[in-house]
Design an enzyme around this catalytic site. Structure first.
Site, mmCIF file in Angstrom:
data_model
loop_
_atom_site.group_PDB
_atom_site.id
_atom_site.type_symbol
_atom_site.label_atom_id
_atom_site.label_comp_id
_atom_site.label_asym_id
_atom_site.label_seq_id
_atom_site.Cartn_x
_atom_site.Cartn_y
_atom_site.Cartn_z
ATOM 1 N N VAL A 187 -6.832 -5.988 -5.869
ATOM 2 C CA VAL A 187 -6.880 -5.241 -4.626
ATOM 3 C C VAL A 187 -5.530 -4.578 -4.527
ATOM 4 C CG1 VAL A 187 -8.644 -6.751 -3.637
ATOM 5 C CG2 VAL A 187 -6.015 -7.102 -3.146
ATOM 6 N N LYS A 188 -4.529 -4.654 -4.999
ATOM 7 C CA LYS A 188 -3.142 -4.186 -4.656
ATOM 8 C C LYS A 188 -3.197 -2.783 -5.117
ATOM 9 C CE LYS A 188 -2.672 -8.039 -2.905
ATOM 10 N NZ LYS A 188 -1.652 -9.246 -2.813
#
Ligand code: PLP
Length: 386
Positions: A187-188
């Site tokens: 998700v980063k």
């Protein structure tokens, strides 16, 4: 469902991973050092140490700084639990500093006040972990100045912030810290599936973190207690862990790293569009400090609950039911049962708790389309007016 975040894996990424799979090394080969050099050069830091998660990077950073029982680590309540847990892994005590009402990151004035009290009571922190929430750098100049005055060391939790800048320099340069940590969870900003990195300009900290990520074992004769017995020889000189990143993960991360600037630029476009479209709704859009160019991992709005009929939970549920994968970053860490057991409770950090009562993370990822963004805004508009 439009998710709040998602990775972008290209054909070039896949080719880089396949190349490693066909090579001689799946771990401890040449790609990990190349990934480390790429990030160190990108950030302008001397050293970068790749590990299997940001959580591991935070842990080896605390170990390298000598954090242990009897010491204190302070961080923000509005973060992922890992920013606090790294202190507990070392047997240290953990405390928190409330956030600034506008940036949602550690408030330097709250920090100073708490330091003055702690000095009187003889419990100054050894390590402070400012968290660059949403990708926006904390006020590192102020926090660093307090570190000089009160004698604490600084680990930047920059898990959200690769590609961001502070005072015109890349986050991760460590100009105002001892160590900066990135996360490469999917998700980063960029991903290596799982993965993290610790950056530092300090040769000795780099040496210690290198030991701690791989069992405390060295093959460097200058670090041994006596001359090597032979070509096979290594020594364990500390108690470390197996926190190594694989070559497969590093290949994905290195390939992704070519697109950091492109990704962050797209995130800024999306944020700008959100800012425009949300301006007339009863929500507070994120405030950007002039000193910081955010990595924009997250786009967090706050509901102006007095102007909205429904509750925070009702708006969240309505959006989820409508296919919008909103999320909430984060539940104040001091209210988690594990930390309550140390005596924390509601009311301890009012700005953080107020933030938690109003915050929503909207979908934000580089492959998100303008049409998807408009759909998100349209559903928010409906959810806050019903
Ligand atoms: C994601 C995250 C971490 C942990 O990262 P992992 O790579 O999953 O261990 C730590 N701190 C913050 C602020 C994060 O967002």
């Amino acid at each position: 469902m439009i998710p709040y975040g998602r990775q972008d894996v290209t054909e070039a990424d896949i080719a880089a991973v396949v190349e490693v799979l066909r090579s001689d090394f799946l771990t401890q080969g040449p790609v990990v050092p190349r990934f480390e050099r790429a990030l160190a050069d990108y950030c302008g830091a001397r050293h970068a140490l790749a590990v299997n998660s940001a959580t591991s990077a935070l842990h080896i950073a605390c170990m390298a700084l000598g954090l242990g029982p009897g010491d204190w680590l302070w961080t923000s309540p509005i973060t992922f639990v890992a920013s606090a847990n790294c202190g507990r892994y070392c047997g240290a005590s953990v405390d928190f500093v409330d956030i600034d009402a506008r940036t949602y990151t550690m408030c330097p004035r709250a920090l100073e006040q708490k330091l003055v009290e702690a000095e009187r009571e003889g419990r100054l922190p050894k390590v402070v972990v400012p968290v660059h929430l949403c990708g926006q750098s904390c006020d590192m100049r102020a926090i660093h100045a307090l570190g000089q005055k009160f004698g604490f060391r600084i680990i930047e939790d920059a898990s959200h912030a690769v590609g961001g800048k502070y005072l015109g320099e890349p986050v991760g340069s460590c100009r105002f810290s001892d160590v900066a940590v990135f996360s490469f969870h999917p998700v980063k900003i960029i991903t290596s599936a799982e993965g993290g990195m610790a950056l530092t300009n300090d040769d000795e900290l780099a040496r210690r973190m290198d030991l701690h990520r791989s069992h405390g074992i060295t093959r460097d004769p200058s670090l041994m207690t006596h001359k090597p017995d032979g070509g096979w020889y290594y020594q364990q000189v500390a108690l470390g862990f197996n926190y190594r990143l694989t070559e497969i993960q590093a290949a994905l991360g290195l390939s992704q790293a070519q697109r950091i600037d492109e990704y962050v630029a797209r995130r800024h476009q999306l944020a700008h569009r959100y800012d425009q479209l949300l301006a007339s709704l009863p929500v507070t859009t994120p405030w950007q400090h002039l000193d910081a160019y955010s990595g924009l991992h997250l786009y967090v709005i706050r509901l102006q609950l007095k102007a909205i009929r429904g509750s925070h939970k009702q708006v969240f549920d309505a959006l989820r039911a409508d296919g919008i994968g909103v999320n909430l970053h984060y539940i104040p860490v001091h209210t988690q049962p594990y930390y309550r057991a140390f005596g924390f409770s509601e009311g301890d950090f009012p700005e953080s708790e107020q933030y938690y009562a109003e915050a929503l993370s909207l979908p934000m990822y580089p492959t998100m389309t303008d049409a998807q963004l408009e759909r998100v805004v349209e559903r928010i508009s409906k959810a806050v007016s019903s």
